[in-house]
Scaffold this active site. Structure first.
Site, PDB file in Angstrom:
ATOM      1  N   ARG A  37       0.823  -1.218   0.000  1.00  0.00           N
ATOM      2  CA  ARG A  37       0.000   0.000   0.000  1.00  0.00           C
ATOM      3  C   ARG A  37       0.855   1.266   0.000  1.00  0.00           C
ATOM      4  O   ARG A  37       0.427   2.301  -0.506  1.00  0.00           O
ATOM      5  CB  ARG A  37      -0.930   0.002   1.210  1.00  0.00           C
ATOM      6  CG  ARG A  37      -2.052  -0.985   1.020  1.00  0.00           C
ATOM      7  CD  ARG A  37      -3.071  -0.846   2.097  1.00  0.00           C
ATOM      8  NE  ARG A  37      -4.272  -1.565   1.712  1.00  0.00           N
ATOM      9  CZ  ARG A  37      -5.235  -1.886   2.537  1.00  0.00           C
ATOM     10  NH1 ARG A  37      -5.165  -1.557   3.796  1.00  0.00           N
ATOM     11  NH2 ARG A  37      -6.292  -2.522   2.103  1.00  0.00           N
ATOM     12  N   LYS A 199     -19.435 -15.574   3.131  1.00  0.00           N
ATOM     13  CA  LYS A 199     -20.878 -15.327   3.232  1.00  0.00           C
ATOM     14  C   LYS A 199     -21.533 -14.876   1.937  1.00  0.00           C
ATOM     15  O   LYS A 199     -21.044 -13.970   1.267  1.00  0.00           O
ATOM     16  CB  LYS A 199     -21.114 -14.228   4.267  1.00  0.00           C
ATOM     17  CG  LYS A 199     -20.835 -14.666   5.676  1.00  0.00           C
ATOM     18  CD  LYS A 199     -21.247 -13.541   6.575  1.00  0.00           C
ATOM     19  CE  LYS A 199     -21.058 -13.873   8.036  1.00  0.00           C
ATOM     20  NZ  LYS A 199     -21.193 -12.651   8.830  1.00  0.00           N
ATOM     21  N   GLY A 352      -8.856  -8.445   0.382  1.00  0.00           N
ATOM     22  CA  GLY A 352      -7.669  -8.749   1.178  1.00  0.00           C
ATOM     23  C   GLY A 352      -7.191 -10.186   1.054  1.00  0.00           C
ATOM     24  O   GLY A 352      -5.995 -10.441   0.840  1.00  0.00           O
ATOM     25  N   GLY A 375     -13.099  -3.316   0.580  1.00  0.00           N
ATOM     26  CA  GLY A 375     -14.467  -2.793   0.647  1.00  0.00           C
ATOM     27  C   GLY A 375     -14.806  -1.895  -0.532  1.00  0.00           C
ATOM     28  O   GLY A 375     -15.896  -1.971  -1.096  1.00  0.00           O
TER      29      GLY A 375
HETATM   30  P1  AMP Z   1     -14.667 -13.252   3.090  1.00  0.00           P
HETATM   31  O1  AMP Z   1     -14.128 -12.356   4.163  1.00  0.00           O
HETATM   32  O2  AMP Z   1     -16.131 -13.276   2.991  1.00  0.00           O
HETATM   33  O3  AMP Z   1     -13.986 -13.026   1.754  1.00  0.00           O
HETATM   34  O4  AMP Z   1     -14.298 -14.734   3.543  1.00  0.00           O
HETATM   35  C1  AMP Z   1     -12.983 -15.170   3.658  1.00  0.00           C
HETATM   36  C2  AMP Z   1     -12.945 -16.292   4.651  1.00  0.00           C
HETATM   37  O5  AMP Z   1     -13.768 -17.340   4.226  1.00  0.00           O
HETATM   38  C3  AMP Z   1     -11.558 -16.863   4.789  1.00  0.00           C
HETATM   39  O6  AMP Z   1     -11.109 -16.592   6.086  1.00  0.00           O
HETATM   40  C4  AMP Z   1     -11.740 -18.341   4.570  1.00  0.00           C
HETATM   41  O7  AMP Z   1     -11.075 -19.118   5.537  1.00  0.00           O
HETATM   42  C5  AMP Z   1     -13.232 -18.544   4.725  1.00  0.00           C
HETATM   43  N1  AMP Z   1     -13.709 -19.693   3.978  1.00  0.00           N
HETATM   44  C6  AMP Z   1     -13.660 -19.899   2.655  1.00  0.00           C
HETATM   45  N2  AMP Z   1     -14.154 -21.095   2.328  1.00  0.00           N
HETATM   46  C7  AMP Z   1     -14.537 -21.693   3.468  1.00  0.00           C
HETATM   47  C8  AMP Z   1     -15.125 -22.947   3.784  1.00  0.00           C
HETATM   48  N3  AMP Z   1     -15.383 -23.825   2.837  1.00  0.00           N
HETATM   49  N4  AMP Z   1     -15.410 -23.194   5.070  1.00  0.00           N
HETATM   50  C9  AMP Z   1     -15.122 -22.290   6.022  1.00  0.00           C
HETATM   51  N5  AMP Z   1     -14.547 -21.097   5.796  1.00  0.00           N
HETATM   52  C10 AMP Z   1     -14.260 -20.799   4.538  1.00  0.00           C
END
Ligand code: AMP
Length: 395
Positions: A37, A199, A352, A375
Site C-alpha cells: 500500500r 458469506k 484482502g 471494501g
Molecule cells: P470473506 O471475508 O467473505 O472473503 O471470507 C474469507 C474467509 O472465508 C476466509 O477466512 C476463509 O477461511 C473462509 N472460507 C472460505 N471457504 C470456506 C469454507 N469452505 N469453510 C469455512 N470457511 C471458509
C-alpha cells in the site's frame, strides 16, 4: 474519469496534502509485513517531487476509535517510506493543530512529511466539519490517493469544501477506476467472475450487479454451500447461511434469466472438523459426510473452473475458494491463482484474502491488476459510487 486529475493541477512549489491508504498489516513482532500500500502511492509522491511540491501525506491505520493508541502510530510507516524513497520523511506527531501547522509552514519544496494517524481524532470517522477544516487548511491543494478508503465518508475523504480546496485524483485512483471500467463497463467478452469467501449475504449485491455484465459466474468458498443447500443438496456441517437460502434460489433463477452461466464446485475437500489436523478426504458434492465440513474445493472443481476460464477475455476474482489460511485447505485457492496467472485474459483481483493468496504464491506481478481496496472494490462491483471519488472537484 470526470474528476480533476493530478496532472491537471499546478502543484509546482505548492503544499500538497495527499490522502493515502497506508493502513498496512503488521506481524506479531510489530514489523510491517506487506508494504504494497505504501508502494502503491509512489507514482503520485514521485510525480509531486518532480513538480517541486512540498508533500504532506495523511492516512489512517487500524481502528483506534478516536484515541491515541501507540501501537497504531504511523511512525514505522514513515521509516519504511523514507527507505523506499531514499530520502528523509518528516514525521508530524499529530494530524492537526499548531505544531503540524508550524512544521508544514517551514517545509521546503521537495520535502515529504507524514502526519500521525487521522483516526486518533474522533472527528475523522464522524466527518466533523471543524476537524475537516483544520485538516484541509494544512495544504494549498488536495490529492486523493486512498482508494481503499473511498467507500467511507470520513472527514479526510469527503470533508473538503470544493469552493476553497481543489481536490484531484492521484495516479492510483485513476488506475483503479480505469481497470474497473475495463472489467465492468466496457469489458472484452467473455467475462468470467469468480466469487468466494465466507458469506452470501456479503455478496448478494455484487452478484446481482455482476449478473448484468458477466457471462459466467463461478462460486467457491463457503458461499457455495448456501447455494447447494438451497438447491436441495445435503452439505453436512459445512458453513451455510440458512437465512439466505431463499435469496440464493432467487439468484440462481435470476442468473438463468440473465443468461449468466453459474458454476458451483462439483467436489470438495471435507474434514471431520474445522482443524488442519482433522481427518480429511476428497468427496463429490453429493457425498459430504453428515457431520463433516467441506473446507476447500476439490480437484474436479479446479479442473472444471480452469476449463470455464479458457475462453475468457476478462476475469474478475474476489474471495478465496476455501479456508486457505490452513495449508490442508488451500489447494483450491492456489490452483485458481495458477489458473489466473497462466490465463491470457485481462485479470483483475480484489479483496484482502485474494490479494494475500497471490502475494503468498509470489505471483502478484503476473495478474493484470490487484485492487488495493477490499471494501471499495466490492462497492464498485455492487455498482455503487464511491463517496471519496464523487466528492472530488469535477474535471
Ligand atoms: P470473506 O471475508 O467473505 O472473503 O471470507 C474469507 C474467509 O472465508 C476466509 O477466512 C476463509 O477461511 C473462509 N472460507 C472460505 N471457504 C470456506 C469454507 N469452505 N469453510 C469455512 N470457511 C471458509
Amino acid at each position: 474519469m470526470d474528476k480533476l486529475f493530478i496532472k491537471d493541477i499546478d502543484a509546482r512549489g505548492k503544499k500538497v496534502l495527499v490522502r493515502v491508504d497506508f493502513n498496512v498489516p503488521f506481524d506479531d513482532q510489530g514489523n510491517i509485513s506487506d508494504d504494497a500500500r505504501i508502494r502503491a502511492a509512489m507514482s503520485t509522491i514521485n510525480y509531486l517531487l518532480d513538480e517541486n511540491a512540498s508533500i504532506i501525506l495523511a492516512s489512517h491505520l487500524g481502528r483506534p476509535k478516536g484515541k491515541v493508541v501507540p501501537e497504531m502510530s504511523l511512525g514505522p510507516v514513515a521509516k519504511r517510506l523514507s527507505r523506499l524513497l531514499d530520502k528523509d520523511v518528516i514525521f508530524i506527531a499529530d494530524c492537526i493543530g499548531e505544531n503540524a501547522k508550524k512544521i508544514i509552514s517551514e517545509m521546503k519544496a521537495g520535502e515529504v512529511a507524514l502526519l500521525e494517524n487521522l483516526r486518533f481524532h474522533a472527528g475523522e470517522e464522524s466527518n466533523d466539519p471543524e476537524f475537516a477544516r483544520e485538516f484541509f487548511d494544512l495544504g494549498d491543494l488536495f490529492v486523493q490517493e486512498a482508494f481503499g478508503n473511498c467507500h467511507r465518508s470520513h472527514a479526510s475523504m469527503v470533508g473538503f469544501k470544493s469552493d476553497i480546496h481543489k481536490a484531484a485524483a492521484g495516479f492510483l485512483i485513476k488506475k483503479e477506476m480505469d481497470y474497473f471500467e475495463k472489467a465492468i463497463k466496457k469489458p472484452m467478452r467473455p467475462v468470467v467472475a469468480i466469487l468466494g469467501g465466507a458469506k452470501v449475504s456479503d455478496k448478494v449485491l455484487v452478484i446481482e450487479n455482476l449478473a448484468k455484465s458477466v457471462d459466467k459466474l463461478l462460486i467457491g468458498g463457503a458461499m457455495a454451500f448456501t447455494f447447494l443447500k438451497a438447491l436441495g443438496y445435503d452439505v453436512g456441517a459445512s458453513l451455510v447461511e440458512d437465512s439466505m437460502l431463499d435469496t440464493a434460489l432467487k439468484i440462481v433463477g435470476k442468473l438463468k434469466e440473465d443468461n449468466v452461466k453459474l458454476y458451483l464446485p462439483v467436489d470438495f475437500v471435507a474434514a471431520e472438523r474445522f482443524d488442519p489436523e482433522a481427518e480429511s478426504k476428497i468427496v463429490p458434492f453429493q457425498e459430504i459426510p453428515a457431520k463433516w465440513m467441506a473446507l476447500d474445493i476439490g480437484p474436479a472443481s479446479t479442473k472444471l473452473f480452469r476449463e470455464t476460464l479458457e475462453d475468457a477475455k476478462t476475469i474478475l476474482w474476489n474471495g478465496p475458494m476455501g479456508a486457505f489460511e490452513m495449508d490442508a485447505f488451500s489447494r483450491g485457492t492456489y490452483a485458481m491463482v495458477d489458473a489466473l496467472v497462466n490465463s491470457h485474459s485481462l485479470t483483475i483481483v480484489g479483496g484482502g484474502d485474494t490479494d494475500l493468496a497471490f502475494h503468498n504464491a509470489g505471483e502478484s506481478y503476473k495478474v493484470s491488476f490487484i485492487s488495493t481496496g477490499g471494501g471499495a472494490f466490492l462497492k464498485l462491483l455492487e455498482g455503487e459510487g464511491l463517496p471519496g471519488i464523487e466528492a472530488l472537484t469535477d474535471a
